[in-house]
Each structure stands twice: as structure tokens, then as C-alpha cells.
Design a protein around this motif. Structure first.
Motif, PDB file in Angstrom:
ATOM      1  N   MET A  28      -4.512   1.564   7.428  1.00 62.30           N
ATOM      2  CA  MET A  28      -3.534   2.523   6.905  1.00 62.30           C
ATOM      3  C   MET A  28      -2.113   2.184   7.381  1.00 62.30           C
ATOM      4  SD  MET A  28      -5.165   4.661   5.029  1.00 62.30           S
ATOM      5  CE  MET A  28      -6.121   3.216   4.614  1.00 62.30           C
ATOM      6  N   ILE A  29      -2.016   1.834   8.667  1.00 61.73           N
ATOM      7  CA  ILE A  29      -0.695   1.497   9.225  1.00 61.73           C
ATOM      8  C   ILE A  29      -0.151   0.238   8.567  1.00 61.73           C
ATOM      9  CG2 ILE A  29       0.494   0.754  11.328  1.00 61.73           C
ATOM     10  CD1 ILE A  29      -1.454   2.550  12.884  1.00 61.73           C
ATOM     11  N   ARG A  30      -1.019  -0.748   8.398  1.00 65.41           N
ATOM     12  CA  ARG A  30      -0.575  -1.999   7.773  1.00 65.41           C
ATOM     13  C   ARG A  30      -0.145  -1.761   6.323  1.00 65.41           C
ATOM     14  NH1 ARG A  30      -4.140  -7.413   8.304  1.00 65.41           N
ATOM     15  NH2 ARG A  30      -5.536  -6.340   6.895  1.00 65.41           N
ATOM     16  N   PHE A  31      -0.880  -0.896   5.629  1.00 62.18           N
ATOM     17  CA  PHE A  31      -0.542  -0.577   4.237  1.00 62.18           C
ATOM     18  C   PHE A  31       0.807   0.136   4.150  1.00 62.18           C
ATOM     19  CE2 PHE A  31      -0.802   2.759   0.899  1.00 62.18           C
ATOM     20  CZ  PHE A  31      -0.774   1.937  -0.206  1.00 62.18           C
ATOM     21  N   ARG A  32       1.053   1.070   5.077  1.00 60.00           N
ATOM     22  CA  ARG A  32       2.290   1.847   5.056  1.00 60.00           C
ATOM     23  C   ARG A  32       3.515   0.960   5.244  1.00 60.00           C
ATOM     24  NH1 ARG A  32       1.371   5.585   9.173  1.00 60.00           N
ATOM     25  NH2 ARG A  32       2.782   4.509  10.584  1.00 60.00           N
ATOM     26  N   HIS A  33       3.349  -0.147   5.978  1.00 58.93           N
ATOM     27  CA  HIS A  33       4.497  -1.029   6.243  1.00 58.93           C
ATOM     28  C   HIS A  33       4.614  -2.181   5.239  1.00 58.93           C
ATOM     29  CE1 HIS A  33       4.113   1.021  10.180  1.00 58.93           C
ATOM     30  NE2 HIS A  33       5.418   0.876  10.197  1.00 58.93           N
ATOM     31  N   ASP A  34       3.689  -2.242   4.281  1.00 59.84           N
ATOM     32  CA  ASP A  34       3.711  -3.352   3.323  1.00 59.84           C
ATOM     33  C   ASP A  34       4.047  -2.824   1.931  1.00 59.84           C
ATOM     34  OD1 ASP A  34       3.500  -5.743   2.085  1.00 59.84           O
ATOM     35  OD2 ASP A  34       1.404  -6.115   2.575  1.00 59.84           O
ATOM     36  N   THR A  35       5.286  -2.369   1.745  1.00 60.77           N
ATOM     37  CA  THR A  35       5.677  -1.795   0.452  1.00 60.77           C
ATOM     38  C   THR A  35       5.741  -2.855  -0.647  1.00 60.77           C
ATOM     39  OG1 THR A  35       7.977  -2.019   1.161  1.00 60.77           O
ATOM     40  CG2 THR A  35       6.960   0.137   1.441  1.00 60.77           C
ATOM     41  N   THR A  36       6.006  -4.099  -0.261  1.00 57.04           N
ATOM     42  CA  THR A  36       6.076  -5.168  -1.266  1.00 57.04           C
ATOM     43  C   THR A  36       4.726  -5.349  -1.950  1.00 57.04           C
ATOM     44  OG1 THR A  36       7.718  -6.304   0.082  1.00 57.04           O
ATOM     45  CG2 THR A  36       6.657  -7.589  -1.646  1.00 57.04           C
ATOM     46  N   LEU A  39       4.020  -2.382  -4.351  1.00 60.94           N
ATOM     47  CA  LEU A  39       4.725  -2.439  -5.627  1.00 60.94           C
ATOM     48  C   LEU A  39       4.178  -3.551  -6.521  1.00 60.94           C
ATOM     49  CD1 LEU A  39       8.379  -1.866  -4.354  1.00 60.94           C
ATOM     50  CD2 LEU A  39       6.931  -0.251  -5.590  1.00 60.94           C
ATOM     51  N   ALA A  40       3.857  -4.694  -5.903  1.00 58.45           N
ATOM     52  CA  ALA A  40       3.354  -5.826  -6.683  1.00 58.45           C
ATOM     53  C   ALA A  40       2.009  -5.497  -7.322  1.00 58.45           C
ATOM     54  CB  ALA A  40       3.220  -7.058  -5.786  1.00 58.45           C
ATOM     55  N   MET A  41       1.140  -4.808  -6.568  1.00 57.73           N
ATOM     56  CA  MET A  41      -0.172  -4.475  -7.098  1.00 57.73           C
ATOM     57  C   MET A  41      -0.091  -3.430  -8.216  1.00 57.73           C
ATOM     58  SD  MET A  41      -2.519  -6.284  -5.685  1.00 57.73           S
ATOM     59  CE  MET A  41      -2.828  -7.329  -4.252  1.00 57.73           C
ATOM     60  N   LEU A  42       0.969  -2.612  -8.194  1.00 58.35           N
ATOM     61  CA  LEU A  42       1.104  -1.578  -9.210  1.00 58.35           C
ATOM     62  C   LEU A  42       1.714  -2.115 -10.499  1.00 58.35           C
ATOM     63  CD1 LEU A  42       2.322   1.556  -7.249  1.00 58.35           C
ATOM     64  CD2 LEU A  42       0.276   1.362  -8.658  1.00 58.35           C
ATOM     65  N   LEU A  43       2.523  -3.159 -10.378  1.00 58.77           N
ATOM     66  CA  LEU A  43       3.260  -3.650 -11.540  1.00 58.77           C
ATOM     67  C   LEU A  43       2.318  -4.144 -12.632  1.00 58.77           C
ATOM     68  CD1 LEU A  43       5.993  -4.262 -12.779  1.00 58.77           C
ATOM     69  CD2 LEU A  43       5.935  -6.503 -11.669  1.00 58.77           C
ATOM     70  N   GLN A  44       1.279  -4.883 -12.234  1.00 58.09           N
ATOM     71  CA  GLN A  44       0.385  -5.476 -13.231  1.00 58.09           C
ATOM     72  C   GLN A  44      -0.322  -4.421 -14.099  1.00 58.09           C
ATOM     73  OE1 GLN A  44      -2.882  -7.926 -11.773  1.00 58.09           O
ATOM     74  NE2 GLN A  44      -2.482  -9.390 -13.386  1.00 58.09           N
ATOM     75  N   THR A 124      -9.566   3.104   0.741  1.00 61.33           N
ATOM     76  CA  THR A 124      -8.595   4.200   0.799  1.00 61.33           C
ATOM     77  C   THR A 124      -7.219   3.752   0.300  1.00 61.33           C
ATOM     78  OG1 THR A 124      -9.771   5.095   2.712  1.00 61.33           O
ATOM     79  CG2 THR A 124      -7.568   5.944   2.298  1.00 61.33           C
ATOM     80  N   THR A 125      -6.763   2.588   0.766  1.00 59.84           N
ATOM     81  CA  THR A 125      -5.433   2.126   0.338  1.00 59.84           C
ATOM     82  C   THR A 125      -5.396   1.847  -1.167  1.00 59.84           C
ATOM     83  OG1 THR A 125      -6.028  -0.152   0.930  1.00 59.84           O
ATOM     84  CG2 THR A 125      -4.851   1.140   2.581  1.00 59.84           C
ATOM     85  N   ALA A 126      -6.475   1.260  -1.702  1.00 56.28           N
ATOM     86  CA  ALA A 126      -6.512   0.984  -3.149  1.00 56.28           C
ATOM     87  C   ALA A 126      -6.506   2.282  -3.944  1.00 56.28           C
ATOM     88  CB  ALA A 126      -7.751   0.159  -3.484  1.00 56.28           C
ATOM     89  N   THR A 127      -7.242   3.290  -3.461  1.00 58.00           N
ATOM     90  CA  THR A 127      -7.288   4.572  -4.175  1.00 58.00           C
ATOM     91  C   THR A 127      -5.931   5.265  -4.117  1.00 58.00           C
ATOM     92  OG1 THR A 127      -9.619   4.783  -3.551  1.00 58.00           O
ATOM     93  CG2 THR A 127      -8.526   6.761  -4.359  1.00 58.00           C
ATOM     94  N   VAL A 128      -5.276   5.203  -2.968  1.00 58.91           N
ATOM     95  CA  VAL A 128      -3.955   5.833  -2.833  1.00 58.91           C
ATOM     96  C   VAL A 128      -2.956   5.193  -3.799  1.00 58.91           C
ATOM     97  CG1 VAL A 128      -1.983   6.103  -1.259  1.00 58.91           C
ATOM     98  CG2 VAL A 128      -4.295   6.608  -0.463  1.00 58.91           C
TER      99      VAL A 128
END
Length: 281
Positions: A28-36, A39-44, A124-128
């Protein structure tokens, strides 16, 4: 010696649960700090929904009662977790290369706790991430019913858990990230195309119908499609065209059974990943 073992055992489960929770928290912490990455995963998937959906709307026949982007929405939701969950799974290869995996393995916890924590974190991170796409549901004609959104989130979590487990199973044997990335692409791309995410499953050629039914991701995409169309006021003929469901030798598989198949596949793959994990890594 025997007395010590008896006194330690009752706390064993809570100890392992706490270890899995710590691994989950790290994800969760790693996901919170990796905004790039976020965004990249959402664009596709957004491009698939609005660009490809609009472009193919005049070509793909959905019976006329359903906009193609509405038809595409459940499949795009599945695709949004497909890539992020799969790559969360193979992040274990990075952990191995940077030495963090070795630090976890020297801790007095089982390897099952580490794998379960990684899998829950990736799911969890993928679902969020997919929540952003759910916010866009109204733009493609999908209503914002609270129950519908909860059902979609639950199904997305099941799909994310399955795909993260597949990534972890691959990471258990592939030692270098340069090999893990293309191998994972080789696995998830056919899964995406054979899940019915991009086309109706009605009237498929026999060989293609068999392959889609063998694909565990199909048992995530089709229940999502069923709950989305169940919330729309569609004629029976249109529903039959865009949501023909899954049948096994002529038996129409209920949605609950489809979900159980997906959950069962996720459990089997996770167990295989734990078994394949090498303590000497």
C-alpha cells in the motif's frame, strides 16, 4: 523443549496474520508513492473505453439496444485490473533483485504469509485503481447504483487476486525482470482477448468458444457483464445478444457458479505459487 513448542503454537496464527498484514501494508505504501504507475495503468483502459469504443461502435453489432461503449465497460474494468495486478505479482522479481526478498525470508515467518500478503496487496491496489473507471460509468450509460458498484468492486477484487497470484507463480521461477516482463505479457494478452472482454460470446466459432471457457478470466468478466446488464432496462432479445452467458455442454452456468470457479482458480494458483516459492531465494 516440548513445553516451549506448546506455548508458542497458540500464537502462531496471529503471528503469521500479522506478517501477511505487514507485507500488505508495504504494498500500500509503495503504491501510494508511485503515482506514475497509477496514471500509466489507468490510461490504457480509458483509451480502450472512449477511443476504441467510439471507433468500433459503428462496426460491432450489439443488437442496436446497447451502446458499444456500454457493452465494453465491464471488459474494460477487467482490463484495468489485468495489467496492474499482473505486474504487482511480478514485482516479487524486483524484490529478489534488490535484496528485499532475502530480508523478508530471514524473518521468522512462513513463506505462505509473505506470498498471501503480496497477493492481497497487489489485489487491493489494482482494485483501488479501478475505482476511477467506476466513476466514469455514467458517461457510458451505466447507472450509479450502490449495490451494482459494490458487486463490481467485489468481482474486480476476485479478478485482481487471481491475476496477482498468476504473477507471483511466474515470479517464483523467473529470476530476472527482463525475462519476467515479456513472459507475463505472453500470458495476460491471450487471457484478455479470450475472456470475452472485447466481443460478445454469442455465436463464437467452436474452437474459440472452448478457449474462452477454459480461460479463468472469463469467469470474472461475464459475471460483471451480467450485473451491469441486470441494472439496465433492456429487451430480452438485446440481453441475449450482448450477454449470452456461459454454458457447459448446453447447461447455462449460473452467475454464482461462475464466481465460484474464479475464486477456486485463484485459490489453486495461489497454492501453486506458495508451493513453487523457493525458501533459498
Amino acid at each position: 523443549m516440548t513445553t516451549i513448542a506448546i506455548h508458542q503454537y497458540p500464537g502462531r496464527l496471529s503471528h503469521e496474520t500479522r506478517a501477511a498484514a505487514m507485507v500488505w501494508r508495504r504494498e500500500m505504501i509503495r503504491f501510494r508513492h508511485d503515482t506514475t504507475r497509477m496514471l500509466a495503468m489507468l490510461l490504457q483502459p480509458v483509451l480502450f473505453l472512449f477511443v476504441m469504443g467510439t471507433g468500433l461502435a459503428s462496426v460491432v453489432d450489439t443488437g442496436g439496444a446497447v451502446d458499444f461503449r456500454t457493452f465494453l465497460f465491464p471488459g474494460v474494468l477487467a482490463m484495468s485490473v489485468l495489467f496492474s495486478a499482473a505486474f504487482a505479482g511480478i514485482s516479487l522479481v524486483w524484490d529478489r533483485e534488490f535484496g528485499f526478498l532475502r530480508e523478508m525470508l530471514v524473518a521468522p515467518v512462513s513463506q505462505a504469509s509473505i506470498i498471501v500478503g503480496k497477493c492481497l496487496g497487489g489485489a487491493t491496489t489494482a482494485t483501488v485503481q479501478s475505482v476511477v473507471l467506476l466513476v466514469l460509468a455514467g458517461f457510458v450509460g451505466v447507472p450509479y447504483h450502490p449495490l451494482l458498484l459494490l458487486e463490481l468492486l467485489a468481482l474486480l477484487f476476485v479478478g485482481s487476486f487471481l491475476l496477482t497470484a498468476i504473477g507471483l507463480l511466474l515470479s517464483a521461477r523467473v529470476k530476472q525482470i527482463q525475462s519476467a516482463m515479456p513472459t507475463m505479457q505472453l500470458i495476460i494478452t491471450p487471457m484478455m482477448f479470450l475472456s470475452g472482454a472485447l466481443f460478445p460470446m454469442a455465436n463464437l466459432p467452436g474452437w474459440l468458444a472452448v478457449l474462452t471457457k477454459l480461460n479463468p478470466l472469463t469467469y470474472v468478466v461475464q459475471p460483471m457483464r451480467s450485473v451491469v446488464y441486470g441494472s439496465l432496462d433492456l429487451p430480452a432479445s438485446a440481453t441475449a445478444t450482448v450477454d449470452s452467458g456461459i454454458d457447459w455442454w448446453g447447461w447455462q452456468v449460473p452467475v454464482a457458479v461462475q464466481v465460484l470457479v474464479a475464486v477456486g482458480c485463484a485459490g489453486v494458483v495461489l497454492a501453486a505459487a506458495i508451493a513453487a516459492f523457493d525458501r533459498t531465494d
